[in-house]
Design a protein around this motif. Structure first.
Motif, PDB file in Angstrom:
ATOM      1  N   VAL A 123       3.328  -4.630  -2.729  1.00  0.00           N
ATOM      2  CA  VAL A 123       4.129  -4.864  -1.529  1.00  0.00           C
ATOM      3  C   VAL A 123       5.267  -5.812  -1.876  1.00  0.00           C
ATOM      4  CG1 VAL A 123       2.187  -4.531   0.048  1.00  0.00           C
ATOM      5  CG2 VAL A 123       2.689  -6.820  -0.826  1.00  0.00           C
ATOM      6  N   GLY A 124       6.247  -5.892  -0.990  1.00  0.00           N
ATOM      7  CA  GLY A 124       7.344  -6.825  -1.210  1.00  0.00           C
ATOM      8  C   GLY A 124       8.398  -6.682  -0.130  1.00  0.00           C
ATOM      9  N   THR A 125       9.467  -7.425  -0.292  1.00  0.00           N
ATOM     10  CA  THR A 125      10.600  -7.375   0.630  1.00  0.00           C
ATOM     11  C   THR A 125      11.880  -7.246  -0.182  1.00  0.00           C
ATOM     12  OG1 THR A 125       9.455  -8.777   2.243  1.00  0.00           O
ATOM     13  CG2 THR A 125      11.840  -8.582   2.474  1.00  0.00           C
ATOM     14  N   LYS A 126      12.801  -6.418   0.273  1.00  0.00           N
ATOM     15  CA  LYS A 126      14.078  -6.291  -0.421  1.00  0.00           C
ATOM     16  C   LYS A 126      15.209  -6.227   0.591  1.00  0.00           C
ATOM     17  CE  LYS A 126      12.905  -2.621  -2.603  1.00  0.00           C
ATOM     18  NZ  LYS A 126      12.891  -1.497  -3.562  1.00  0.00           N
ATOM     19  N   THR A 127      16.361  -6.708   0.179  1.00  0.00           N
ATOM     20  CA  THR A 127      17.550  -6.682   1.019  1.00  0.00           C
ATOM     21  C   THR A 127      18.550  -5.708   0.418  1.00  0.00           C
ATOM     22  OG1 THR A 127      17.244  -8.990   1.672  1.00  0.00           O
ATOM     23  CG2 THR A 127      19.417  -8.041   2.015  1.00  0.00           C
ATOM     24  N   LEU A 128      19.008  -4.766   1.243  1.00  0.00           N
ATOM     25  CA  LEU A 128      19.984  -3.771   0.806  1.00  0.00           C
ATOM     26  C   LEU A 128      21.288  -3.954   1.571  1.00  0.00           C
ATOM     27  CD1 LEU A 128      17.765  -0.535   0.706  1.00  0.00           C
ATOM     28  CD2 LEU A 128      18.156  -2.200  -1.118  1.00  0.00           C
ATOM     29  N   LEU A 160       2.596   6.585  -2.269  1.00  0.00           N
ATOM     30  CA  LEU A 160       3.622   6.704  -1.238  1.00  0.00           C
ATOM     31  C   LEU A 160       4.220   5.321  -0.995  1.00  0.00           C
ATOM     32  CD1 LEU A 160       4.888   8.520   1.109  1.00  0.00           C
ATOM     33  CD2 LEU A 160       3.091   7.522   2.545  1.00  0.00           C
ATOM     34  N   THR A 161       5.526   5.198  -1.174  1.00  0.00           N
ATOM     35  CA  THR A 161       6.221   3.940  -0.897  1.00  0.00           C
ATOM     36  C   THR A 161       6.992   4.087   0.403  1.00  0.00           C
ATOM     37  OG1 THR A 161       6.470   3.422  -3.250  1.00  0.00           O
ATOM     38  CG2 THR A 161       7.929   2.285  -1.722  1.00  0.00           C
ATOM     39  N   VAL A 162       6.778   3.150   1.324  1.00  0.00           N
ATOM     40  CA  VAL A 162       7.464   3.178   2.619  1.00  0.00           C
ATOM     41  C   VAL A 162       8.233   1.883   2.808  1.00  0.00           C
ATOM     42  CG1 VAL A 162       5.816   4.747   3.710  1.00  0.00           C
ATOM     43  CG2 VAL A 162       5.408   2.286   3.802  1.00  0.00           C
ATOM     44  N   TRP A 163       9.402   1.993   3.455  1.00  0.00           N
ATOM     45  CA  TRP A 163      10.216   0.821   3.794  1.00  0.00           C
ATOM     46  C   TRP A 163      10.207   0.677   5.318  1.00  0.00           C
ATOM     47  CZ3 TRP A 163      12.021   4.331   0.048  1.00  0.00           C
ATOM     48  CH2 TRP A 163      12.211   3.820  -1.239  1.00  0.00           C
ATOM     49  N   THR A 164       9.834  -0.479   5.818  1.00  0.00           N
ATOM     50  CA  THR A 164       9.736  -0.684   7.263  1.00  0.00           C
ATOM     51  C   THR A 164      10.403  -1.994   7.661  1.00  0.00           C
ATOM     52  OG1 THR A 164       7.588  -1.804   7.093  1.00  0.00           O
ATOM     53  CG2 THR A 164       7.553   0.598   7.391  1.00  0.00           C
ATOM     54  N   ALA A 165      10.618  -2.124   8.966  1.00  0.00           N
ATOM     55  CA  ALA A 165      11.156  -3.360   9.540  1.00  0.00           C
ATOM     56  C   ALA A 165      10.435  -3.638  10.852  1.00  0.00           C
ATOM     57  CB  ALA A 165      12.659  -3.232   9.771  1.00  0.00           C
ATOM     58  N   LEU A 211       0.965   3.127  -0.831  1.00  0.00           N
ATOM     59  CA  LEU A 211      -0.337   3.721  -0.536  1.00  0.00           C
ATOM     60  C   LEU A 211      -0.663   4.689  -1.668  1.00  0.00           C
ATOM     61  CD1 LEU A 211       0.370   4.585   3.213  1.00  0.00           C
ATOM     62  CD2 LEU A 211      -0.721   2.513   2.337  1.00  0.00           C
ATOM     63  N   THR A 212      -1.844   4.543  -2.258  1.00  0.00           N
ATOM     64  CA  THR A 212      -2.219   5.347  -3.417  1.00  0.00           C
ATOM     65  C   THR A 212      -3.115   6.500  -3.005  1.00  0.00           C
ATOM     66  OG1 THR A 212      -2.088   3.412  -4.850  1.00  0.00           O
ATOM     67  CG2 THR A 212      -3.333   5.297  -5.686  1.00  0.00           C
ATOM     68  N   ALA A 213      -2.894   7.664  -3.603  1.00  0.00           N
ATOM     69  CA  ALA A 213      -3.720   8.841  -3.333  1.00  0.00           C
ATOM     70  C   ALA A 213      -5.043   8.721  -4.084  1.00  0.00           C
ATOM     71  CB  ALA A 213      -2.997  10.106  -3.763  1.00  0.00           C
ATOM     72  N   ASN A 214      -6.147   8.811  -3.360  1.00  0.00           N
ATOM     73  CA  ASN A 214      -7.455   8.729  -4.023  1.00  0.00           C
ATOM     74  C   ASN A 214      -7.694   9.907  -4.956  1.00  0.00           C
ATOM     75  OD1 ASN A 214      -8.298   6.300  -2.889  1.00  0.00           O
ATOM     76  ND2 ASN A 214      -9.106   7.295  -1.055  1.00  0.00           N
ATOM     77  N   THR A 215      -7.089  11.043  -4.647  1.00  0.00           N
ATOM     78  CA  THR A 215      -7.286  12.225  -5.483  1.00  0.00           C
ATOM     79  C   THR A 215      -6.457  12.176  -6.758  1.00  0.00           C
ATOM     80  OG1 THR A 215      -5.631  13.313  -4.095  1.00  0.00           O
ATOM     81  CG2 THR A 215      -7.964  13.761  -3.605  1.00  0.00           C
ATOM     82  N   ASP A 216      -5.453  11.313  -6.796  1.00  0.00           N
ATOM     83  CA  ASP A 216      -4.629  11.129  -7.992  1.00  0.00           C
ATOM     84  C   ASP A 216      -4.069   9.712  -7.962  1.00  0.00           C
ATOM     85  OD1 ASP A 216      -2.930  11.094 -10.122  1.00  0.00           O
ATOM     86  OD2 ASP A 216      -1.765  12.852  -9.546  1.00  0.00           O
TER      87      ASP A 216
END
Length: 289
Positions: A225-230, A255-260, A245-250
């Motif tokens: 996790v982290g925070t970035k400024t664009l 999955l990387t998501v950016w939120t606010a 979020l990591t896939a248990n099957t692989d």
């Protein structure tokens, strides 16, 4: 034939971490005499780890394997954080046999479904080496139109170092790029003989002096996790939290998501960006059948 690549990497990693510690940091008395090398001497690390100097020297020279208990002690002596400790053990656990060749990855179906449902949140799916396996339209609007990047070159670290627009998009490009290198270094511990990873590191080392320098520092980091400024050219400054979020099957896909936070300026600007992306008809990656 057994490869010595991980052993050599382990030795270089130990040397780098040793060079960054002072006697005072680890509780040894300062003698006041000039030191020929930066950081701790080999014999000082050996003393603190309660092993012979010859044993430790052989580890640094890549001439022998260390037991798990010794690795645990060295991690403590060298003040390694959790990522660095995991990296140390990963290297030591990859010293027998060759890594089997792995085929091209395809996005996992469950990650694709989540991605398809994320219309107001930028998101990408990454595989080994930081390869971009899938993305949604808002991620294309936020970072770059990934569909215009050839599939072979559709790799996040590569884009970060080779696309000039990334250096203005990221408010602190150097820190973000260093994290990418550290994550790639962690990946190299898992797959030290992955030909595409070796090719990627070689290419970026030749093209970019900063990449070569940071790669030689042996810093490591996981995708967490982290925070970035664009500084986005359309909607202005965005302060985004990112999570994986990591896939248990692989486990090699995440999955990387950016939120606010709702109600924040960035939250509102993401909605504006989503509307702009729809007007521009920016493509998401094709959904798998």
């Amino acid at each position: 034939m057994t490869s010595n690549v991980p052993l050599n990497e382990l030795g270089e990693f130990l040397k780098k971490r040793r060079s960054e510690l002072s006697p005072r940091t680890v509780g040894l008395p300062e003698t006041g005499r000039p030191r020929r090398v930066a950081g701790l001497r080999r014999e000082e690390v050996a003393q603190l780890a309660n092993i012979s100097t010859d044993y430790y020297t052989r580890l640094e020279q890549g001439r022998m394997q260390a037991s798990a208990p010794v690795l645990g002690v060295l991690a403590r002596v060298l003040h390694l954080d959790d990522d660095e400790r995991g990296y140390l053990f990963q290297l030591a656990g990859k010293t027998t046999g060759r890594t089997r060749r792995r085929g091209r990855q395809k996005v996992q179906a469950q990650l694709q479904r989540v991605l398809d449902d994320l219309t107001a949140t930028p998101a990408i799916v990454q595989g080994r080496r930081g390869d971009i396996l899938a993305w949604n339209a808002l991620a294309a609007a936020l970072v770059t139109d990934f569909s215009r990047v050839s599939e072979r070159h559709r790799n996040y670290p590569r884009i970060q170092f080779t696309d000039p627009a990334m250096r203005t998009l990221y408010a602190d490009w150097e820190t973000s790029a260093q994290i990418s290198v550290a994550q790639l270094r962690m990946e190299a511990a898992k797959y030290p003989e992955d030909p595409r990873l070796i090719e990627l590191v070689g290419e970026l080392s030749m093209r970019d002096e900063q990449f070569a320098q940071w790669w030689s520092d042996h810093r490591v980091a996981g995708r967490t996790v982290g925070t970035k400024t664009l500084n986005h050219p359309v909607v202005g400054e965005l302060v985004l939290d990112w999570d994986t979020l990591t896939a248990n099957t692989d486990p090699d896909q995440n999955l990387t998501v950016w939120t606010a936070a709702p109600g924040s300026v960035t939250y509102d600007r993401l909605r504006i960006l989503a509307s702009w992306a729809a007007d521009q008809n920016l493509p998401a990656s094709p959904s798998i059948s």
